[in-house]
Design a protein around this motif. Sequence first.
Motif, PDB file in Angstrom:
ATOM      1  N   LEU A 294       8.331   2.315  -9.254  1.00  0.00           N
ATOM      2  CA  LEU A 294       7.876   2.960  -8.023  1.00  0.00           C
ATOM      3  C   LEU A 294       7.768   4.461  -8.262  1.00  0.00           C
ATOM      4  O   LEU A 294       8.767   5.131  -8.514  1.00  0.00           O
ATOM      5  N   ILE A 295       6.539   4.971  -8.192  1.00  0.00           N
ATOM      6  CA  ILE A 295       6.312   6.404  -8.355  1.00  0.00           C
ATOM      7  C   ILE A 295       6.194   7.109  -7.008  1.00  0.00           C
ATOM      8  O   ILE A 295       6.562   8.271  -6.872  1.00  0.00           O
ATOM      9  N   THR A 296       5.701   6.416  -5.990  1.00  0.00           N
ATOM     10  CA  THR A 296       5.488   7.019  -4.673  1.00  0.00           C
ATOM     11  C   THR A 296       6.777   7.611  -4.121  1.00  0.00           C
ATOM     12  O   THR A 296       7.763   6.906  -3.909  1.00  0.00           O
ATOM     13  N   SER A 297       6.764   8.934  -3.900  1.00  0.00           N
ATOM     14  CA  SER A 297       7.946   9.620  -3.365  1.00  0.00           C
ATOM     15  C   SER A 297       7.723  10.149  -1.961  1.00  0.00           C
ATOM     16  O   SER A 297       8.660  10.626  -1.325  1.00  0.00           O
ATOM     17  N   THR A 298       6.488  10.049  -1.479  1.00  0.00           N
ATOM     18  CA  THR A 298       6.154  10.566  -0.152  1.00  0.00           C
ATOM     19  C   THR A 298       6.637   9.604   0.925  1.00  0.00           C
ATOM     20  O   THR A 298       6.316   8.413   0.903  1.00  0.00           O
TER      21      THR A 298
ATOM     22  N   ASN B 218       0.832  -1.198   0.000  1.00  0.00           N
ATOM     23  CA  ASN B 218       0.000   0.000   0.000  1.00  0.00           C
ATOM     24  C   ASN B 218       0.865   1.245   0.000  1.00  0.00           C
ATOM     25  O   ASN B 218       1.710   1.426   0.880  1.00  0.00           O
ATOM     26  N   ASN B 219       0.634   2.115  -1.009  1.00  0.00           N
ATOM     27  CA  ASN B 219       1.451   3.328  -1.041  1.00  0.00           C
ATOM     28  C   ASN B 219       0.962   4.391  -0.070  1.00  0.00           C
ATOM     29  O   ASN B 219       1.675   5.356   0.204  1.00  0.00           O
TER      30      ASN B 219
ATOM     31  N   THR C 299      10.506  -2.949   5.366  1.00  0.00           N
ATOM     32  CA  THR C 299      11.283  -2.568   4.195  1.00  0.00           C
ATOM     33  C   THR C 299      10.475  -1.548   3.425  1.00  0.00           C
ATOM     34  O   THR C 299       9.625  -1.894   2.591  1.00  0.00           O
ATOM     35  N   LYS C 300      10.699  -0.259   3.714  1.00  0.00           N
ATOM     36  CA  LYS C 300       9.951   0.809   3.076  1.00  0.00           C
ATOM     37  C   LYS C 300      10.824   1.548   2.065  1.00  0.00           C
ATOM     38  O   LYS C 300      11.976   1.873   2.356  1.00  0.00           O
ATOM     39  N   LEU C 301      10.250   1.797   0.878  1.00  0.00           N
ATOM     40  CA  LEU C 301      10.975   2.474  -0.184  1.00  0.00           C
ATOM     41  C   LEU C 301      10.130   3.610  -0.731  1.00  0.00           C
ATOM     42  O   LEU C 301       8.910   3.477  -0.888  1.00  0.00           O
ATOM     43  N   ALA C 302      10.777   4.734  -1.034  1.00  0.00           N
ATOM     44  CA  ALA C 302      10.146   5.859  -1.721  1.00  0.00           C
ATOM     45  C   ALA C 302      11.050   6.276  -2.872  1.00  0.00           C
ATOM     46  O   ALA C 302      12.285   6.251  -2.757  1.00  0.00           O
ATOM     47  N   SER C 303      10.467   6.650  -3.984  1.00  0.00           N
ATOM     48  CA  SER C 303      11.265   7.006  -5.152  1.00  0.00           C
ATOM     49  C   SER C 303      11.983   8.330  -4.936  1.00  0.00           C
ATOM     50  O   SER C 303      11.519   9.203  -4.200  1.00  0.00           O
ATOM     51  N   VAL C 304      13.124   8.462  -5.606  1.00  0.00           N
ATOM     52  CA  VAL C 304      13.869   9.723  -5.578  1.00  0.00           C
ATOM     53  C   VAL C 304      13.715  10.476  -6.890  1.00  0.00           C
ATOM     54  O   VAL C 304      14.029  11.658  -6.973  1.00  0.00           O
TER      55      VAL C 304
ATOM     56  N   GLU D 272       5.594  -0.026   1.875  1.00  0.00           N
ATOM     57  CA  GLU D 272       6.089  -1.145   2.682  1.00  0.00           C
ATOM     58  C   GLU D 272       6.131  -2.403   1.818  1.00  0.00           C
ATOM     59  O   GLU D 272       5.107  -2.888   1.352  1.00  0.00           O
ATOM     60  N   PHE D 273       7.341  -2.924   1.588  1.00  0.00           N
ATOM     61  CA  PHE D 273       7.509  -4.109   0.763  1.00  0.00           C
ATOM     62  C   PHE D 273       7.549  -5.399   1.573  1.00  0.00           C
ATOM     63  O   PHE D 273       7.743  -6.475   1.007  1.00  0.00           O
ATOM     64  N   ASN D 274       7.347  -5.296   2.886  1.00  0.00           N
ATOM     65  CA  ASN D 274       7.233  -6.488   3.717  1.00  0.00           C
ATOM     66  C   ASN D 274       6.027  -6.347   4.636  1.00  0.00           C
ATOM     67  O   ASN D 274       6.155  -6.331   5.863  1.00  0.00           O
ATOM     68  N   PRO D 275       4.813  -6.242   4.069  1.00  0.00           N
ATOM     69  CA  PRO D 275       3.627  -6.072   4.900  1.00  0.00           C
ATOM     70  C   PRO D 275       3.302  -7.349   5.664  1.00  0.00           C
ATOM     71  O   PRO D 275       3.622  -8.448   5.232  1.00  0.00           O
TER      72      PRO D 275
END
Length: 357
Positions: free
Chosen positions: A84-88, A58-59, A102-107, A93-96
């Motif tokens: 991955l477009i979500t930058s906020t 979920n973004n 493991t959370k990632l946000a785009s740069v 979360e890639f391990n829900p």
Amino acid sequence: RGQSVFVDPTTRNVYLLATASGSVSFAGSGFGSSAGSGSMALVKYDNALTLKITKIFNNGTGNPGDVLTDLAFYGPDLYVTGSLITSTNPGVEFNPGGGTSTKLASVGISDIIIARYDTTTLSNIWAYKIGGTDADAGTGIDLDNSGNIYLTGFFTGQNVDIDPTAATKTVSDASNLVSGSADAFVVKYNSLMVAQWAFNIGAGLTDRGNDILVDKASGNVYVGGIVKDDALNVYFDPTTTTMASFTGVGLNDIFVASYTSSGAYNWHLATGSTGEEDLTSLAFDSGGNIVLSGFASGNVNFGSSKTITALGGKDAYFAVISGTSGLATAAYNLGGTSNEQANGVAVTSTGKILVVG
């Protein structure tokens, strides 16, 4: 929306990549899983299509655009890629569902995603974002018999670091020639995600890798995608600009190129009509030939006297080319007077070619 379906060759379990919004059900009844708009989903079924596990990434922003595009198996694990477009912050979360977060946000506008999960519980082992400040995406992934990872997609910019570790491996597109262009990329990582080699395919306009396969016996790599009609040549051999070139003939032209496991050029096939073509999927047959699919809006010559003649609008097509030489052995189109498109291709153990679109 379902993106792609994959079958584990060992267990015959089925895995679905999808995007989801609101309350959704992947079991065919009930709506118990909650997803924000544009969330990604990785879903596991057994071979009777009984739902086993649902993982929704979920973004949390309500903004669509994040997507998982391809999946590959190696040993007890599976590997996915996407965009991955979500930058906020805090990101996606890639391990829900528990375990180490493991959370990632785009740069950039969008980043390449690559992540690894165990196939039993779909627990995340690691996940990385890769890219620069512009638009980048992963579209195809495969592994060799040693667990090396091969990735294709597109990237935008100069000196983009394609290595997510402390090491550095950069690629540059043709945006120094035409602003905002993107190039296809091909990269090999070892099992620790350290880039072993990487190069771009493209010229002054937007080019894209769409799918990638690795021959487990020979180690040869096959990448397919599109190149734009361009006044500049596209060179498929990363070591030279004097051979292995192609000048576009239409709005989009298709290509398949072969490389060794060390990234050395073997051959390429590039073709198109004066209209628009796309290559959407690659598959192996039992003889090591490459089956490709997509759509074509004109007459397309695949070489070796294998030509499809337009039926009207855009036609779905599939073609078979030799994995050794790149020479076409068959080409067919499907359609009527309107628009059709092949979105995927597979080959059964008995040699039947399956096309979906």
